[in-house]
Design a protein around this motif. Structure first.
Motif, PDB file in Angstrom:
ATOM      1  N   TYR A 229       0.657  -1.186   0.045  1.00 47.32           N
ATOM      2  CA  TYR A 229       0.023   0.003   0.007  1.00 47.32           C
ATOM      3  C   TYR A 229       0.806   1.236   0.029  1.00 47.32           C
ATOM      4  CZ  TYR A 229      -3.195   3.425   1.513  1.00 47.32           C
ATOM      5  OH  TYR A 229      -3.974   4.588   1.798  1.00 47.32           O
ATOM      6  N   ALA A 230       1.977   1.351   0.795  1.00 46.37           N
ATOM      7  CA  ALA A 230       2.874   2.394   0.953  1.00 46.37           C
ATOM      8  C   ALA A 230       3.250   2.866  -0.563  1.00 46.37           C
ATOM      9  CB  ALA A 230       3.949   2.158   2.031  1.00 46.37           C
TER      10      ALA A 230
ATOM     11  N   VAL B 200       0.814   4.222  -2.619  1.00 43.46           N
ATOM     12  CA  VAL B 200       0.772   5.896  -2.052  1.00 43.46           C
ATOM     13  C   VAL B 200       1.784   6.745  -2.787  1.00 43.46           C
ATOM     14  CG1 VAL B 200       0.566   7.422  -0.044  1.00 43.46           C
ATOM     15  CG2 VAL B 200      -0.554   5.145  -0.012  1.00 43.46           C
ATOM     16  N   ASP B 201       3.089   6.159  -2.632  1.00 45.14           N
ATOM     17  CA  ASP B 201       4.121   7.085  -3.103  1.00 45.14           C
ATOM     18  C   ASP B 201       4.265   7.180  -4.592  1.00 45.14           C
ATOM     19  OD1 ASP B 201       5.081   7.303  -0.487  1.00 45.14           O
ATOM     20  OD2 ASP B 201       6.640   5.554  -0.501  1.00 45.14           O
TER      21      ASP B 201
ATOM     22  N   GLU C 105       1.668   9.704  -5.868  1.00 40.61           N
ATOM     23  CA  GLU C 105       2.000  11.250  -5.736  1.00 40.61           C
ATOM     24  C   GLU C 105       2.674  11.715  -6.948  1.00 40.61           C
ATOM     25  OE1 GLU C 105       3.438  12.538  -2.209  1.00 40.61           O
ATOM     26  OE2 GLU C 105       1.459  12.550  -1.848  1.00 40.61           O
TER      27      GLU C 105
ATOM     28  N   THR D  91      -9.413   5.476   2.097  1.00 36.53           N
ATOM     29  CA  THR D  91      -8.863   6.319   3.290  1.00 36.53           C
ATOM     30  C   THR D  91     -10.348   7.035   3.645  1.00 36.53           C
ATOM     31  OG1 THR D  91      -8.224   8.367   2.221  1.00 36.53           O
ATOM     32  CG2 THR D  91      -6.387   6.679   2.133  1.00 36.53           C
TER      33      THR D  91
ATOM     34  N   MET E 254      -3.844   9.336   5.097  1.00 39.53           N
ATOM     35  CA  MET E 254      -2.953   8.798   4.233  1.00 39.53           C
ATOM     36  C   MET E 254      -1.680   8.036   5.093  1.00 39.53           C
ATOM     37  SD  MET E 254      -2.478   8.963   0.521  1.00 39.53           S
ATOM     38  CE  MET E 254      -2.205  10.801   0.301  1.00 39.53           C
ATOM     39  N   ILE E 255      -0.553   7.923   4.448  1.00 41.45           N
ATOM     40  CA  ILE E 255       0.498   7.417   5.291  1.00 41.45           C
ATOM     41  C   ILE E 255       1.633   8.489   4.980  1.00 41.45           C
ATOM     42  CG2 ILE E 255      -0.331   5.031   5.335  1.00 41.45           C
ATOM     43  CD1 ILE E 255       1.635   4.532   3.207  1.00 41.45           C
ATOM     44  N   PRO E 256       2.424   8.697   6.041  1.00 42.21           N
ATOM     45  CA  PRO E 256       3.596   9.523   5.672  1.00 42.21           C
ATOM     46  C   PRO E 256       4.600   9.236   4.496  1.00 42.21           C
ATOM     47  CG  PRO E 256       3.352   8.650   8.186  1.00 42.21           C
ATOM     48  CD  PRO E 256       2.696   7.932   7.284  1.00 42.21           C
TER      49      PRO E 256
ATOM     50  N   PRO F  51       8.506   8.583   3.788  1.00 42.50           N
ATOM     51  CA  PRO F  51       9.416   7.828   4.444  1.00 42.50           C
ATOM     52  C   PRO F  51      10.149   8.647   5.361  1.00 42.50           C
ATOM     53  CG  PRO F  51       9.386   7.410   2.065  1.00 42.50           C
ATOM     54  CD  PRO F  51       8.483   8.620   2.201  1.00 42.50           C
TER      55      PRO F  51
ATOM     56  N   ARG G  20       1.360  14.662   4.563  1.00 41.80           N
ATOM     57  CA  ARG G  20       2.493  15.140   3.992  1.00 41.80           C
ATOM     58  C   ARG G  20       2.406  16.662   4.098  1.00 41.80           C
ATOM     59  NH1 ARG G  20       4.172  10.269  -0.195  1.00 41.80           N
ATOM     60  NH2 ARG G  20       3.685   8.560   1.248  1.00 41.80           N
TER      61      ARG G  20
END
Ligand SMILES: Cc1cc2nc3c(=O)[nH]c(=O)nc-3n(C[C@H](O)[C@H](O)[C@H](O)COP(=O)(O)OP(=O)(O)OC[C@H]3O[C@@H](n4cnc5c(N)ncnc54)[C@H](O)[C@@H]3O)c2cc1C
Lengths: 767, 275
Positions: free
Chosen positions: A115-116, A119-120, A123, A273, B1-3, B5, B44
């Protein structure tokens, strides 16, 4: 034999939910699952000139980045269907290819190993959108120079209905009151957002786990989109954390995830989310109503003229559900001799609108109930008395309203009088008078609403089979997500088959096991699913009697089911249990009697006209005339949902509905700035109320059975949202009445109430 | 969401935390309760490369008497501050305000140090410290210094602390006078739309929540009171010289009105409590 009908059976399905071991889509584990993150537009309206996915594709773990052009999926059509012979259908794209029409519209899907990583990578996807003027406000969307979302339509009006004609509906009225009321847009905010997990199983069948109220609609859409036969797709719904109407129907995300799993041959998962959910899940309400109500001096209604403008958001999709229902219910509980009604559905550059608990009924009730209170004020008549004079009477039923609703049964005055008694109405008015006379800084307001709603239209599937060990398997097309169908359907069958509750199993929400079904929404399942189970259960009893007669060597008409045993009347010593009969069904002799179907029956229970639950609600509020703050002190709800199968379940449904009705009255609003950006992008701003904000609910009931189903039941899932909101709005305006304030729009947050007090020159509120 | 890294380091002592921070102060952040920082990282809006976790530094979780002051360790959680007998007795305003922050989950994670260091104008505790005339002890590579609360909050989410400094202690004078906290919000768990902390003890201090870019003192009110004005007269000056924010909940004008009403109520309540 004792009946379980009406008995407060504790919910049978709660144990895993309360212990936290029930599995929701996000809890399902599948080795090798990939994760989808959608890239969504930040622009409300524009041409999608291109999408650059190259950088995202280079990111670690990325399995693929897909645009609408890559997937080529068909869009999702309109529901309810367009009237025959009208315009061409407009489809909501499963990933738009040419234009974006609202902030939050998905333009690409990023699939990655984690999932991470998704997300990255998301972007880095760059959507090139050429900004065009957006139209956000529904009335602005009707203006001749407004930007048009679908040029092929020539305007933003996507649905239209007119009632009445040449005669002035207000002719002969001594008094006419007028108002413009905004029924604000709401977010559904289920605890669990939308989620889908799809994968091909060992046989190449595509399995889709979805958080849904209507698995068969998802099945149909996935089959159509992927060109798969029905038996090549399986849709399963695990535990669902609330739907409120917003999880009925089909979402683009569900179809896309299924298509990605099909294409990649791997499990693919999407879990919204919370912020995504506030943009991607269908929103509810959203109407602007202009109403004129005329009456004679004695309060007798003469007629009503209204224009109801209903928001659809960026695509027609499911907006017509509330549009049609608010129009249908615009007559409410009153005798309104003349009516002129214009209903317009408009598209705007905002997230799509769909049904949300109440779906059109709260809008209609809010319009009528505010107008009735305006009229009471104008006539200087007590609002309860005004209602008494205009309510339809029990002898009027069945009653077909000018809008075409076919009311089954009702005793509206009975519910109102019960409310007046339970709430201690006269005492409340006395307290109010004393506080007014004392000039209290905090003023008391009392508001009443009387309402009718519609429930249980259409049909539902149910079957009953007796397993060889004698236990009962009920398969239903309903798809419960908190309503307690397992409990209530078991109660119905325990009575019909004379078996204990623990011998009954209710199977649902898996298209591989359930042959067909409509789903759970619209306060339908108790009456439709319950009646289907009952009719099927009764048919199985008949078949079992035939079988028992064969086994007992008796005439069929002499065999009775009593105390859970089949026996020859008058000869109780010779009796058979359900297990005995089930065993006999498996024998050659049994097969000769019943054929291969054995102890099985199924039913599609149909109730074309639906049923019409009703009630009367009362709210007591305190308004701080310095700050505008509203405190809800009491909410008293008298509901009539026909016969009550399980009072615990009914109370739970009323409680939940009341909370959401209170939320609309005092707290929640989805709104957008002029560019179409949400003003409440997270729950911090959206401000849904919690237990701390509400008083204990006071419930009462009257019981007027419906003749339209064998259980005599009407729906109760939405009633709270219909009656509570106008009762509270009326209460706040009742508190403000001495200052000459006649209208404040929903939600009645402190700033709006303060502004009204200030504008009225109330000393403590003035600068 | 998620931060985005980031690297995670846990500090075993204040000195270690300060040393870790000093390696790259602009890119590193201390993590206390995480209830202000993590939401920003998830959106973020904050993207530190290294998080230095000080959340478990028991040495900085205390509420104790220190002469004529009450000293509170920066890592003291809101729920512990609320419950501490020393705070209840000698700093009842602070103890009460700690119990008004957010909801129980927030109060069991958030720390007074994080609340002060974050410098959010919408926070409750900074206003309480301002109203009590407190001060903050910070530690950096060069050692300690103590900053008066009224000089501490300098701009939106900006304080007088340097990026390589850590807040270690919050100090407030023991108070025997009247106090009040008026928090106006829509839901029990919400941030204040406007809040007022008042302490009335010979001279009076009044501080405001969410009425400008920082937690701030209502100077015009204090001056009017010092000049002998009534609570009502003084309160009418609550928004003087201020530029309150506007959002979905409240316009600037409404906030100004609320400040006037709430300051009056706070002064009346504080005076009544003083007896
Ligand atoms: C849902 C919700 C509701 C809330 N409601 C309220 C409310 O009503 N009123 C209110 O006042 N607050 C509220 N808060 C904020 C809460 O009180 C925070 O916990 C607090 O403001 C920050 O404390 P923390 O320990 O969580 O700090 P963190 O989030 O860990 O840190 C915040 C910032 O301070 C820095 N920092 C932390 N500790 C130190 C230190 N010792 N020295 C130097 N810098 C440090 C961090 O690096 C970071 O920049 C709410 C938060 C949430 C999530």
């Amino acid at each position: 034999m004792q009946t379980l009908f009406g008995f407060p059976v504790a919910r049978l399905e709660d144990d895993p939910l309360l212990r936290g071991v029930a599995k929701y889509v996000a809890d399902l584990e599948r080795p090798g699952t990939t994760h989808v993150v959608f890239v969504r537009s930040h622009i409300a309206h524009g041409r999608l000139a291109g999408i650059d996915v190259s950088e995202a594709l280079e990111m670690p773990g990325v399995v693929g980045v897909f645009t609408g052009a890559d997937l080529g999926l068909p869009g999702i059509g309109e529901f309810p269907p367009l009237p025959p012979g009208s315009r061409a259908e407009i489809f909501r794209p499963c990933l738009t290819t040419d234009r974006v029409r609202h902030v939050g519209e998905a333009v690409a899907a990023v699939v990655a190993e984690t999932y991470a990583q998704a997300v990255d990578a998301a972007e880095l996807v760059v959507a090139d959108i050429e900004d065009e003027p957006a139209v956000v406000d529904p009335l602005a969307a009707l203006e001749p120079d407004a930007p048009v979302l679908f040029p092929e339509l020539g305007s933003n009006v996507v649905r239209e209905a007119h009632l009445g004609g040449d005669a002035d509906p207000l002719a002969g009225a001594d008094v006419v009151v007028r108002g413009r009321f905004v029924n604000q847009r709401l977010a559904a905010v289920p605890l669990e957002p939308n989620g889908t997990l799809a994968y091909p199983d060992e046989d190449g069948r595509l399995v889709c786990w979805v958080s849904s109220q209507s698995p068969f609609q998802v099945l149909g859409a996935v089959c159509r989109a992927l060109g798969r036969d029905r038996d090549r797709v399986r849709v399963v719904v695990p535990a669902v954390g609330g739907g409120f109407g917003a999880k009925g129907g089909v979402y683009p995300e569900q179809v896309i995830v299924a298509a990605l799993a099909d294409r990649l041959g791997r499990p693919v998962r999407h879990i919204e989310t919370r912020s995504e959910n506030l943009l991607a899940m269908s929103q509810g309400r959203g109407a602007v109503q202009d109403v004129e109500l005329g009456a004679r001096r004695d309060g007798t209604l003469v007629g009503m003229r209204a224009r109801m403008v209903t928001e659809f958001g960026a695509y027609p999709w499911r907006g017509a559900i509330a549009f049609a229902t608010s129009r249908l219910m615009a007559n409410g509980v009153y005798r309104i001799p003349n009516m002129e009604l214009t209903a317009l559905g408009v598209v705007t550059n905002t997230p799509p609108v769909g049904p949300y608990r109440g779906a059109g009924r709260p809008e209609a009730a809010a319009m009528l109930e505010r107008a009735m209170d305006l009229l009471a004020g104008e006539l200087e008549m007590d609002p309860v008395e005004l209602r008494r004079r205009n309510l339809l009477r029990p002898e009027d039923f069945p009653y077909v309203t000018p809008t075409g609703a076919s009311y089954d049964s009702g005793d509206y005055l009975g519910a109102l009088e019960e409310l007046v008694k339970e709430a201690g109405y006269d005492g409340l008015r006395a307290e109010q008078a004393a506080r007014r006379a004392a000039g209290d800084r905090v003023q008391l307001g009392i508001g009443v609403s009387t309402f009718v709603e519609v429930s249980g239209t259409g049909s539902e599937y149910g079957s009953v089979r007796i397993a060889p060990d004698g236990h009962v398997v009920c398969v239903t097309g309903a798809s419960p997500h908190g309503q307690g169908h397992v409990t209530t359907f078991s109660q119905v069958l325990a009575d019909a088959l004379q078996v204990p509750l623990d011998r009954i199993e209710v199977v649902h929400s898996d298209t591989a096991v359930v042959p067909r079904g409509t789903g759970t929404f619209g306060s339908r399942s108790g009456q439709l699913g319950g009646s289907a189970a009952l009719v099927a259960g009764q048919a199985v009893v008949e078949r079992a009697r035939q079988l028992a007669a064969d086994a007992l060597e008796a005439a069929e008409e002499d065999v009775v089911l009593a105390e859970g045993q089949f026996a020859v009347a008058g000869v109780p010593s010779r009796s058979l249990s359900w297990a005995d009969v089930a065993r006999h069904a498996e024998t050659d002799a049994g097969r000769t009697v019943l054929g291969d179907d054995g102890l099985f029956a199924e039913e599609d229970f149909d109730q074309a006209d639906g049923t019409y639950p009703f009630g009367a609600h009362l709210a007591v509020v305190e308004v701080d005339t310095e700050t505008g703050r509203v405190e809800l002190r009491r909410i008293v709800a008298v509901d009539d949902c026909g016969r009550i199968l399980n009072p615990i379940i009914v109370a739970g449904q009323v409680h939940g509905g009341l909370l959401q009705g209170i939320a609309q009255a005092l707290f929640e609003e989805v709104s957008f700035d002029e560019l179409g950006n949400p003003r409440a992008p997270t729950l911090i701003e959206y401000g849904a109320p919690t237990a701390a904000e509400v008083p204990s609910y006071e419930l009462g009931h009257t019981v007027t059975p419906t003749p339209r189903n064998p259980l005599g039941m009407k729906g109760v899932g939405e009633a709270g949202t219909v009656g509570a909101t106008p009762a509270i709005q009326n209460a706040v305006l009742d508190a403000l009445a001495p200052y000459g304030v006649t209208h404040v729009d929903l939600p009645l947050g402190p700033m709006k109430v303060w502004q009204a007090l200030r504008d009225a020159g109330v000393p403590g509120a003035a600068p | 969401m998620i931060p985005a890294p980031f690297e995670y380091r846990r500090a075993g002592s204040v000195d270690e935390a300060v040393a870790l921070l000093a390696e790259d102060p602009d890119e590193r952040k201390l993590l206390a309760g995480g209830h202000s920082l993590l939401p920003l990282m998830k959106l973020r809006l904050a993207t530190p490369t290294v998080l230095v976790d000080v959340g478990r530094l028991a040495e900085l979780s205390y509420v104790r008497e220190d002469g004529d002051h009450v000293a509170i360790g920066a890592l003291t959680r809101h729920c512990d501050l609320e419950a501490a007998p020393v705070a209840r007795e000698h700093a009842p305003l602070l103890s009460h305000v700690a119990g008004q922050v957010g909801d129980p989950q927030v109060r069991h994670r958030g720390t007074i140090g994080g609340s002060v260091a974050h410098g959010d104008p919408a926070s409750d505790l900074p206003a309480a410290v301002l109203a009590l005339g407190g001060s903050f002890v910070v530690q950096g590579p060069q050692g300690h210094r103590e900053l008066a609360a009224e000089d501490f909050f300098q701009g939106f989410l900006e304080t007088a602390m340097a990026p390589d400094e850590m807040l270690t202690e919050i100090r407030v004078p023991k108070s025997g006078g009247g106090w009040a906290f008026q928090k106006f919000n829509r839901r029990a768990q919400d941030w204040a739309i406007v809040g007022v902390a008042a302490s009335v003890n010979g001279s009076s201090r009044v501080a405001l929540v969410n009425m400008g870019p920082t937690p701030l003192r209502a100077r015009a009110v204090e001056a009017a009171l010092a000049a002998g004005a009534s609570a009502e007269e003084a309160a009418s000056r609550a928004a003087e010289g201020l530029e309150p924010p506007a959002d979905v909940q409240a316009s600037a004008e409404y906030r100004a009105h609320l400040a006037r009403v709430l300051v009056r109520r706070a002064l009346e309540e504080a005076t009544a409590r003083r007896g």
